[in-house]
Design an enzyme around this catalytic site. Sequence first.
Site, short mmCIF file in Angstrom:
data_model
loop_
_atom_site.label_atom_id
_atom_site.label_comp_id
_atom_site.label_asym_id
_atom_site.label_seq_id
_atom_site.Cartn_x
_atom_site.Cartn_y
_atom_site.Cartn_z
N ARG A 23 0.82 -1.22 0.00
CA ARG A 23 0.00 0.00 0.00
C ARG A 23 0.85 1.26 0.00
NH1 ARG A 23 -2.94 -1.01 5.46
NH2 ARG A 23 -0.77 -1.62 5.87
N GLN A 47 4.64 25.94 17.28
CA GLN A 47 4.12 26.11 15.93
C GLN A 47 4.63 24.99 15.03
OE1 GLN A 47 5.40 29.98 14.51
NE2 GLN A 47 3.75 31.04 15.57
N ASP A 48 3.78 24.59 14.08
CA ASP A 48 4.20 23.73 12.98
C ASP A 48 4.07 24.55 11.70
OD1 ASP A 48 4.58 21.62 14.69
OD2 ASP A 48 3.06 20.32 13.81
N ARG A 59 16.83 28.21 0.70
CA ARG A 59 16.23 29.00 1.78
C ARG A 59 17.24 29.04 2.92
NH1 ARG A 59 10.34 29.46 1.43
NH2 ARG A 59 9.58 28.21 -0.33
N HIS A 62 19.16 30.99 8.12
CA HIS A 62 18.33 31.75 9.05
C HIS A 62 18.62 31.37 10.49
CE1 HIS A 62 15.25 31.59 5.54
NE2 HIS A 62 16.10 32.58 5.37
N LYS A 71 14.14 23.92 16.66
CA LYS A 71 13.17 23.37 15.71
C LYS A 71 13.54 21.96 15.28
CE LYS A 71 15.25 26.21 12.07
NZ LYS A 71 14.97 27.27 11.11
N HIS A 118 20.21 27.85 10.01
CA HIS A 118 19.69 26.72 9.26
C HIS A 118 19.33 27.17 7.85
CE1 HIS A 118 16.19 24.13 7.99
NE2 HIS A 118 17.17 23.27 8.12
N TYR A 131 8.48 22.07 9.73
CA TYR A 131 9.23 22.58 10.88
C TYR A 131 8.32 22.54 12.10
CZ TYR A 131 11.08 25.22 6.84
OH TYR A 131 11.55 25.61 5.61
N ASP A 142 14.81 37.98 13.62
CA ASP A 142 15.48 37.25 12.55
C ASP A 142 16.92 37.73 12.36
OD1 ASP A 142 13.15 35.87 12.10
OD2 ASP A 142 12.67 36.87 10.21
N ASP A 167 16.91 36.84 1.63
CA ASP A 167 18.13 36.03 1.75
C ASP A 167 19.26 36.61 0.91
OD1 ASP A 167 16.79 34.41 3.51
OD2 ASP A 167 16.49 32.76 2.10
#
Length: 196
Positions: A23, A47-48, A59, A62, A71, A118, A131, A142, A167
């Site tokens: 499956r 948070q997700d 990306r 950061h 995270k 990251h 995340y 940030d 970035d």
Amino acid sequence: MMVRRTELEGVLLFEPTPHRDTRGFFSRTFDAAVAESVGLQPATFRQDSQSRSHRGVVRGLHGRQGSGEGKLVRCSFGAVHDIVVDARPQSPTFGRWIALRLDDQDMVHVYIPHGFLHGFQALSDVADVCYRIDQEHDPAADVGVRYDDAELDIPWPVDVRDVSERDRQAGSWSDLRELLSCPGNMTDHVERTRVR
């Protein structure tokens, strides 16, 4: 689910055991008991989030000032070249980075504690990254370093196709080192700066 430590203190790899059959597969993506067994406090995750990137997109890199951000990161679809940079001034591995492959086959997750940068590059046509974060996002906290910073010299495995304007405008590793040059870590620096 097994946990493996990396050469960067506090950065952990969570390796699930997917159950595969005709499956498809079933896999545990998070286990609070396993997280607690290595000193994490799962109840602190707030948070997700999820991002989708196309092949070649980068990306990062950061990080967060202030209280920082821990995270748990995984690639739920496709594959990414994941980079974690130690930005803790008192760490013996300050300035070192590791590269990991996160994908939807091995399903390895990486836990990145406070004080790290990251970033990642999508290796597949489409890559979804999830995340689980222990702080609410505060854009004012940030910090970033350019993905192509000459001093960090991080090789990206495929041609870089797209990078956000934020970035592109990120500072250098040298700029971040200067920010971190006062005694203590990013958290100490920001707290002292705000007190003045």
